[in-house]
Structures are given as C-alpha cells and as structure tokens.
Design an enzyme around this catalytic site. Sequence first.
Site, PDB file in Angstrom:
ATOM      1  N   CYS A 103      -1.938   8.904   2.164  1.00 49.38           N
ATOM      2  CA  CYS A 103      -1.620   8.362   0.871  1.00 49.38           C
ATOM      3  C   CYS A 103      -3.186   8.517   0.054  1.00 49.38           C
ATOM      4  O   CYS A 103      -2.984   8.983  -0.972  1.00 49.38           O
ATOM      5  CB  CYS A 103      -1.354   6.876   1.100  1.00 49.38           C
ATOM      6  SG  CYS A 103       0.188   6.605   1.664  1.00 49.38           S
ATOM      7  N   GLU A 134       0.946  -1.134   0.003  1.00 52.86           N
ATOM      8  CA  GLU A 134      -0.057   0.178  -0.014  1.00 52.86           C
ATOM      9  C   GLU A 134       0.826   1.246  -0.107  1.00 52.86           C
ATOM     10  O   GLU A 134       1.658   1.545   1.023  1.00 52.86           O
ATOM     11  CB  GLU A 134      -0.934   0.037   1.033  1.00 52.86           C
ATOM     12  CG  GLU A 134      -1.934   1.011   1.083  1.00 52.86           C
ATOM     13  CD  GLU A 134      -1.782   2.300   1.623  1.00 52.86           C
ATOM     14  OE1 GLU A 134      -1.524   3.185   0.466  1.00 52.86           O
ATOM     15  OE2 GLU A 134      -1.836   2.609   2.701  1.00 52.86           O
TER      16      GLU A 134
END
Length: 454
Positions: A260, A226
């Site tokens: 993110c 991720e």
Amino acid sequence: MSFESRNPATGALLATYPEHDAAETDKRLQLVWDGWQRWSRTPLPERIAFLLRLADLLEARAETYGRLITSEMGKPLPEAIGEVKKAASGARHFAEAGEGYLAPQAIPGTPAHIIHESVGPIFGVMPWNLPFWQVLRFFIPAALVGNTVIVKHAETVQGSAEALETLVRDAGGPEGLYVNLAIERDKSAAVIADPRIRAVTVTGSVAAGRAVAAEAGRHGKKVVLELGGSDPFIVLEDADLAQAVKLGVVSRYSNNAQSCIAAKRFLVAESLVEAFTKAFVEQAAALPMGDPAKDGIKLGPLARGDLRDNVHRQVRDAVKAGARVLTGGEIPAGPGNFYPPTVLVGLPPDAAIAQEEFFGPVAMIFPFKTEEDAIRLANATEFGLGAAVWSRDLARAHRVAGRIEAGAIFINDFTRSDPRAPFGGAKGSGFGRELGALGALELTNAKLVWQGGA
C-alpha cells in the site's frame, strides 16, 4: 468449505484449510473474550516480558517463517526473512517503550490525569501481502495495552495464519490472547456485530475497508482503517537524481510491488524527466525476476492469478488512454503469476486509470512544470497514505511536504513503516494510526481520573 494455499511461482497446491463454521466461530469468540478478562488484568511487566519472548522467537524462526511467507505469497526470500525480523524489532520496541507510552498523563492546572486502558477483544481483518508484519504490527501494541485479538487472515495465507497463532502460544501467550479465525469475507459482518468484539482494525482495499467501517459504525464500534495508496514520489529540479532513481526503484518494486505504502506515481520536474526516466527504466528492467526462493531474485510472482490479470488490464487501459510502455507490459509465458517490471509514460494525469491504485509492478512517470503543478498532481487522487519529496533545498522540501495530503511524508527517502513512528493514512487511505506512541494508544480507553479534595 476450505481455503487453498498455492505457491504463486508454480501454481502448486501447498495445503488446504477448513473454514470455521458458526459453532467454531462462536467458540473462538468466547476464547478471545475470556482471554481478555485475564490478560487485561495481567501486570504490565508480564505483558512486556511476553513481547520480549515473542521477539526472541521471531528472530530464531526468521528463516522458517520467511520460507513460509515466500511459498504462500511469492515475495523474494530475503525480503520475507526481513519481514519477520522487522516484526521482531517491533516487539522489542514496544517492550522497551511501552511503559513510557502508557504512563499516566497529568492535566496541568487540575487534580486529574489520564490513564489508558484496554478496550477488549479486537477483530483484525488482515491482507496477504505482508502476512506476518501487518498482523503483528497491530497485535503487538494491542497486547501491550491488555487487549486480545481475533484475526481473520486472508484466505490464501492460512499457513501463515496458523503459524502466528502457534507463535503467540509458544511465546507464552495465554489462551485467548491471539485467536485465528478462518472464515470467508462475507462472514465478517456477524463477527463485527458480536457484543464480545469491542473494536475492529482493517488493512486492505478501499472497498473492503469502507464495508467494514460501515458495519462497525452500525454497532457503534471503533475502527482503524489502513487502506490503499497511490503514493506520489516528487522529484524537484534540484534533487539528487541518482539517489532518487535508486530508491524510487526500491520503493516501487519491493515486496513484488504489492504494498500500500509505496511510490506509484513519479512526478518529475521537466528539466530532469528525460534523465530520470532513462535511468529508472534501465534499473527497473534489470531487476531479476523468477523463483522467489532462489538467490538473487528481486521480483517474484504476484500473489494470485486474478491479481496479475487485473494489473495487466490496468496497463492495457492506460495504453488506451494514451500511455506508452517503455518496458514490460506483457504477461510472460510459463507457470506462475509473474509480471515484469513495467514503466508507463505519457498517460494524461486526469485519465480515469491514473486515479486507480496499481497493486503490481507498474510505475507511472508524469512531468511537471512548476512546484504548484507538482502539488496539484500529488493531491489529485482519493488516496493519501504516503508521499516522498526530493530536493537538496530542505526548506523547500518541507514547504512542499506541508501541502501534500498524506499520512506520512518522506523527504529524500522512500515511504515505509517503522515500529517507532505512527503509520496511517488520510482521505481514502483510511484513518487511525498504528505503531509508535499514537499506535500504542489508538485502541485504548483514555480514562479521566479526577481526584477531589479531602
């Protein structure tokens, strides 16, 4: 060697933590291996009961843990408390849905079914920006399926790292279920190579993720990545402008703009761009910035001084490439790693700096002429984590969403994670899924069971 935890709002040293040497690392690897031998054989109802106890403790300690998070990485206290409560909701979700997620899956037309079993100890390489949630979102489903974990947390949040290990133990987790490993980044390769580690999961930068994935690949081990994102926030000409601006500001500047999955590139139809920009700048500039432990603060400091320096370097590079700063863009005087809400316009979308991820409070606004232009701009980076599409015409919104290269699309909403839904990226933003049914099964062995005739 030791790690320092410093308050990013003041620079004050909070604590130092010794690094684990080679002997201690080996001891902890053995703990997580031995723990897997026991935990993988623990009946599912007992694993579910553990998750419920974990949720109870997270809720009871939400303020305590929230203050720890705020002191170590600087996010506003209400958001830090919310992070802990979100982790509690994740534990409850997997406790409630876990039996269904792990139910045997029949293969129609055959005397066979699939069962999902644990794979073994998981090595987690975790970041500082959501020091409880990002660790627990992989740990909770891993524990549900019978895996154990050993976690290399970020060097600057070692207080949170130790608190998580204690949390699992206090919730009744057996020895070796969750093991904290305080090592530098360059020591990770040896851990990945260790035969007692069966898989790796990484949340972090693109460079860090690719380095770990390369190392895992050399040893034939599965990895979940991720990584970074530069999420497009597409505002079509028939969008609800007021709501798009409001949630766009929330998406960009929450968590001190260090997330993110967050809106970073605002792609706005030419007919709306002037009104959108004016309202967005007004709301961004009005965000109260200051000590994140105080009431009413919406934007705290960046987690480290070097991170602020890099964001400021990116802003200067953007200006050199043609951008105009409508608000912010200057390092304020005084202590702490503060950087004001910043909005850039006029940056050529093909400029090199426009392809970078801004991991700080900087929003870039780009106009577009046509739907095709919006899609092209949205896909014109290496990233593919999340995206948002705004339109009152839902058929059109879904059509545009279907052409965006991303792991998640939000229509008339902002990008975020939810324990019930799979989370992960495409392209340079990584692969594999966390959360939801897909996340529950990601780090399992899908075993075929074929029963022949008598």
